[in-house]
Design a protein around this motif. Structure first.
Motif, PDB file in Angstrom:
ATOM      1  N   SER A  34      -1.029 -11.855   3.892  1.00  0.00           N
ATOM      2  CA  SER A  34      -1.365 -10.459   3.566  1.00  0.00           C
ATOM      3  C   SER A  34      -2.168 -10.450   2.268  1.00  0.00           C
ATOM      4  O   SER A  34      -1.620 -10.578   1.177  1.00  0.00           O
ATOM      5  CB  SER A  34      -0.081  -9.632   3.401  1.00  0.00           C
ATOM      6  OG  SER A  34       0.627  -9.596   4.605  1.00  0.00           O
ATOM      7  N   THR A  36      -5.464  -8.651   0.026  1.00  0.00           N
ATOM      8  CA  THR A  36      -6.404  -7.538  -0.186  1.00  0.00           C
ATOM      9  C   THR A  36      -7.680  -8.115  -0.790  1.00  0.00           C
ATOM     10  O   THR A  36      -7.620  -8.858  -1.772  1.00  0.00           O
ATOM     11  CB  THR A  36      -5.795  -6.487  -1.137  1.00  0.00           C
ATOM     12  OG1 THR A  36      -4.548  -6.050  -0.590  1.00  0.00           O
ATOM     13  CG2 THR A  36      -6.728  -5.309  -1.318  1.00  0.00           C
ATOM     14  N   ASP A  70      -3.649  -1.812  -7.822  1.00  0.00           N
ATOM     15  CA  ASP A  70      -2.686  -0.783  -7.412  1.00  0.00           C
ATOM     16  C   ASP A  70      -1.377  -1.029  -8.155  1.00  0.00           C
ATOM     17  O   ASP A  70      -0.631  -1.969  -7.846  1.00  0.00           O
ATOM     18  CB  ASP A  70      -2.468  -0.856  -5.895  1.00  0.00           C
ATOM     19  CG  ASP A  70      -1.662   0.317  -5.379  1.00  0.00           C
ATOM     20  OD1 ASP A  70      -0.676   0.683  -6.051  1.00  0.00           O
ATOM     21  OD2 ASP A  70      -1.995   0.843  -4.292  1.00  0.00           O
ATOM     22  N   LEU A  95       3.828   4.889  -0.811  1.00  0.00           N
ATOM     23  CA  LEU A  95       2.598   4.256  -0.337  1.00  0.00           C
ATOM     24  C   LEU A  95       2.369   4.495   1.141  1.00  0.00           C
ATOM     25  O   LEU A  95       3.311   4.620   1.931  1.00  0.00           O
ATOM     26  CB  LEU A  95       2.672   2.737  -0.603  1.00  0.00           C
ATOM     27  CG  LEU A  95       2.936   2.306  -2.047  1.00  0.00           C
ATOM     28  CD1 LEU A  95       3.090   0.799  -2.107  1.00  0.00           C
ATOM     29  CD2 LEU A  95       1.812   2.774  -2.974  1.00  0.00           C
ATOM     30  N   GLU A  96       1.098   4.542   1.510  1.00  0.00           N
ATOM     31  CA  GLU A  96       0.731   4.602   2.927  1.00  0.00           C
ATOM     32  C   GLU A  96       0.995   3.231   3.562  1.00  0.00           C
ATOM     33  O   GLU A  96       0.898   2.197   2.892  1.00  0.00           O
ATOM     34  CB  GLU A  96      -0.761   4.951   3.076  1.00  0.00           C
ATOM     35  CG  GLU A  96      -1.142   6.340   2.587  1.00  0.00           C
ATOM     36  CD  GLU A  96      -0.599   7.437   3.488  1.00  0.00           C
ATOM     37  OE1 GLU A  96      -0.484   7.201   4.712  1.00  0.00           O
ATOM     38  OE2 GLU A  96      -0.258   8.516   2.956  1.00  0.00           O
ATOM     39  N   MET A  97       1.314   3.245   4.862  1.00  0.00           N
ATOM     40  CA  MET A  97       1.526   1.969   5.555  1.00  0.00           C
ATOM     41  C   MET A  97       0.192   1.223   5.690  1.00  0.00           C
ATOM     42  O   MET A  97      -0.834   1.808   6.020  1.00  0.00           O
ATOM     43  CB  MET A  97       2.130   2.189   6.940  1.00  0.00           C
ATOM     44  CG  MET A  97       3.614   2.539   6.910  1.00  0.00           C
ATOM     45  SD  MET A  97       4.645   1.314   6.049  1.00  0.00           S
ATOM     46  CE  MET A  97       4.626  -0.043   7.217  1.00  0.00           C
ATOM     47  N   SER A  98       0.238  -0.069   5.391  1.00  0.00           N
ATOM     48  CA  SER A  98      -0.936  -0.942   5.490  1.00  0.00           C
ATOM     49  C   SER A  98      -0.391  -2.351   5.693  1.00  0.00           C
ATOM     50  O   SER A  98       0.820  -2.580   5.602  1.00  0.00           O
ATOM     51  CB  SER A  98      -1.751  -0.867   4.184  1.00  0.00           C
ATOM     52  OG  SER A  98      -0.985  -1.436   3.127  1.00  0.00           O
ATOM     53  N   PRO A  99      -1.249  -3.322   5.992  1.00  0.00           N
ATOM     54  CA  PRO A  99      -0.728  -4.699   6.142  1.00  0.00           C
ATOM     55  C   PRO A  99       0.037  -5.172   4.906  1.00  0.00           C
ATOM     56  O   PRO A  99       1.033  -5.866   5.017  1.00  0.00           O
ATOM     57  CB  PRO A  99      -2.002  -5.530   6.366  1.00  0.00           C
ATOM     58  CG  PRO A  99      -2.971  -4.568   6.978  1.00  0.00           C
ATOM     59  CD  PRO A  99      -2.674  -3.246   6.349  1.00  0.00           C
ATOM     60  N   GLU A 100      -0.440  -4.747   3.691  1.00  0.00           N
ATOM     61  CA  GLU A 100       0.231  -5.158   2.463  1.00  0.00           C
ATOM     62  C   GLU A 100       1.632  -4.551   2.361  1.00  0.00           C
ATOM     63  O   GLU A 100       2.611  -5.242   2.073  1.00  0.00           O
ATOM     64  CB  GLU A 100      -0.585  -4.756   1.227  1.00  0.00           C
ATOM     65  CG  GLU A 100      -1.902  -5.498   1.065  1.00  0.00           C
ATOM     66  CD  GLU A 100      -3.035  -4.864   1.869  1.00  0.00           C
ATOM     67  OE1 GLU A 100      -2.783  -3.852   2.568  1.00  0.00           O
ATOM     68  OE2 GLU A 100      -4.156  -5.395   1.801  1.00  0.00           O
ATOM     69  N   THR A 101       1.720  -3.224   2.588  1.00  0.00           N
ATOM     70  CA  THR A 101       3.019  -2.566   2.459  1.00  0.00           C
ATOM     71  C   THR A 101       3.963  -3.002   3.582  1.00  0.00           C
ATOM     72  O   THR A 101       5.176  -3.109   3.371  1.00  0.00           O
ATOM     73  CB  THR A 101       2.868  -1.029   2.465  1.00  0.00           C
ATOM     74  OG1 THR A 101       2.093  -0.633   3.601  1.00  0.00           O
ATOM     75  CG2 THR A 101       2.207  -0.553   1.199  1.00  0.00           C
ATOM     76  N   ASP A 102       3.410  -3.278   4.758  1.00  0.00           N
ATOM     77  CA  ASP A 102       4.231  -3.769   5.875  1.00  0.00           C
ATOM     78  C   ASP A 102       4.951  -5.060   5.479  1.00  0.00           C
ATOM     79  O   ASP A 102       6.163  -5.220   5.697  1.00  0.00           O
ATOM     80  CB  ASP A 102       3.333  -4.013   7.097  1.00  0.00           C
ATOM     81  CG  ASP A 102       4.148  -4.282   8.350  1.00  0.00           C
ATOM     82  OD1 ASP A 102       4.461  -5.456   8.613  1.00  0.00           O
ATOM     83  OD2 ASP A 102       4.477  -3.321   9.076  1.00  0.00           O
ATOM     84  N   SER A 103       4.189  -6.003   4.886  1.00  0.00           N
ATOM     85  CA  SER A 103       4.794  -7.279   4.487  1.00  0.00           C
ATOM     86  C   SER A 103       5.821  -7.064   3.377  1.00  0.00           C
ATOM     87  O   SER A 103       6.824  -7.782   3.300  1.00  0.00           O
ATOM     88  CB  SER A 103       3.718  -8.269   4.043  1.00  0.00           C
ATOM     89  OG  SER A 103       3.156  -7.884   2.813  1.00  0.00           O
TER      90      SER A 103
END
Length: 413
Positions: A34, A36, A70, A95-103
């Motif tokens: 993950s 960015t 961030d 936070l909005e869901m994204s690959p980073e927040t998912d992990s």
């Protein structure tokens, strides 16, 4: 690869790096996949963190450009390092869901379970959309909260809660241990039933002499037959001593060799000609000729055993059987064995079987094909058959090619 800059963000587990024309940020180093990325035109020269703000300084020619990271994601890592999972959850919820927040939710869920902070774990799985785990954890939390309210203390230490957490981690033997320590046998059995782990379920019931043991076995067998697991159902029948039923299921599952093994090991089955015939027919259909031969030999049907051994290329067994029961057939079988070995390109091995069968010409041909020239000469010297003379020329040509003219002259004379 092509990494010209790499640096930890102070006081966090965030890594900043440059890969050619990209600024790369790992907000969760536990999930290196993950990442960015931002395209940049220059080079990273510095990383500054002050007043709750982290900036990456990039030089682009004569200009300096600042990229601000961030802070919420950085704060998450810091909270994790501090073991403050409530604060980590609060950051992630903004936070909005994204690959980073998912992990990050996945990381937090793992840590929360390990720390037995089950309400936080429930929130994590809800954010990840894992509804079945959320439901399971919700029920687990209800148990823990009820214990805390009624008995005081840490409800997550209650055996049912510990067992359920172990189940969530697929550590079923650990869950069983928690149940058994409290003599909660029915709960251990119910767990294994729900998971369809019937072998473990029956093992627990047997170990504790459970009154429903026979009923559990019947339920297990019914489930196996309904789900088309005929081999496993056969094994259950075999373990219960129902050998006829086991054989029927093995044949249904297309496993005649397994049925034959059982028949050979049980005299009461071997003496049942109908059962043996069914198994043998199934073996022959599946081209398990040697196993069919073993079965026929066990029930002393020597003629059929011999036929099956020959058809399956098991000539060693065929010859051993013939020596005891059909001595007149041995010579013919030795020749057939030699022919079989020639087909298998095992010329060396075929020679002696042809000699045993008295098939000298075939033995000579096999020796020549195997390039066993001296052996071919030795067999030839014992022959009175004039048709054998043609082989001298073949052997002589070989020695000529080896420029061994002396031997060649002897052969031609």
């Amino acid at each position: 690869i092509f990494c010209s800059y790499v640096q930890w963000v102070p006081g966090s587990d965030v890594v900043v790096a440059q890969n050619r024309g990209n600024l790369c940020i790992w907000y969760s180093i536990d999930s290196p996949e993950s990442i960015t990325m931002f395209p940049i035109k220059g080079d990273i020269v510095d990383l500054e963190r002050a007043d709750g703000k982290t900036d990456v300084i990039v030089t682009e020619g004569v200009n300096t450009v600042t990229y601000t990271l961030d802070e919420g994601l950085i704060e998450f890592g810091t909270a994790i390092d501090d073991g403050d999972y409530d604060r980590a959850t609060a950051f992630l919820e903004t936070l909005e869901m994204s690959p980073e927040t998912d992990s990050m939710w996945k990381t937090l869920s793992k840590l929360a379970l390990e720390a037995r902070q089950l309400h936080i774990a429930e929130k994590c799985f809800a954010a990840l959309g894992d509804i079945s785990t959320v439901r399971f954890l919700h029920q687990t939390n209800q148990i823990a909260d009820k214990v805390s309210n009624e008995m005081g203390g840490d409800g997550t230490a209650f055996y049912q809660v510990q067992a359920r957490v172990a189940m969530l981690d697929k550590k079923f033997k650990l869950a069983e241990m928690h149940f058994m320590e409290q003599n909660a046998i029915d709960e251990a059995i119910e767990m294994y039933q729900e998971l369809h782990m019937w072998d473990d379920c029956i093992a627990v019931a047997e170990a504790k002499g459970h009154p429903e043991l026979d009923s559990l076995r019947r339920t297990y067998y019914q489930w196996l037959t309904e789900t088309g697991q005929d081999e496993k159902a056969g094994e259950v029948k075999e373990n219960d001593g129902d050998f006829q039923g086991a054989i029927t299921l093995y044949l249904k599952a297309g496993l005649p060799a397994k049925a034959a093994r059982l028949a050979i090991s049980r005299p009461e089955i071997a003496n049942n000609s109908d059962t043996v015939s069914r198994i043998a027919a199934s073996l022959i259909k599946g081209e398990f000729y040697e196993r069919a031969g073993d079965l026929y030999e066990k029930i002393r049907n020597h003629q059929r055993a011999l036929e099956c051994y020959c058809k399956g290329g098991a000539f060693r067994k065929a010859v051993e059987l013939a020596r005891l029961t059909f001595p007149a057939e041995v010579v013919k079988l030795e020749e057939a064995w030699g022919d079989y070995l020639v087909q298998q390109k095992q010329m060396d091995t075929a020679i002696n079987h042809f000699i045993e069968a008295g098939c000298s010409l075939k033995a000579i041909e096999a020796a020549i094909a195997a390039r066993q020239w001296k052996k071919a000469v030795h067999i030839l010297e014992l022959q009175e058959d004039p048709s054998a003379a043609k082989y001298y020329m073949k052997i002589a040509q070989h020695y000529a090619s080896m420029q061994d003219y002396k031997v060649r002259e002897q052969e031609q004379n």
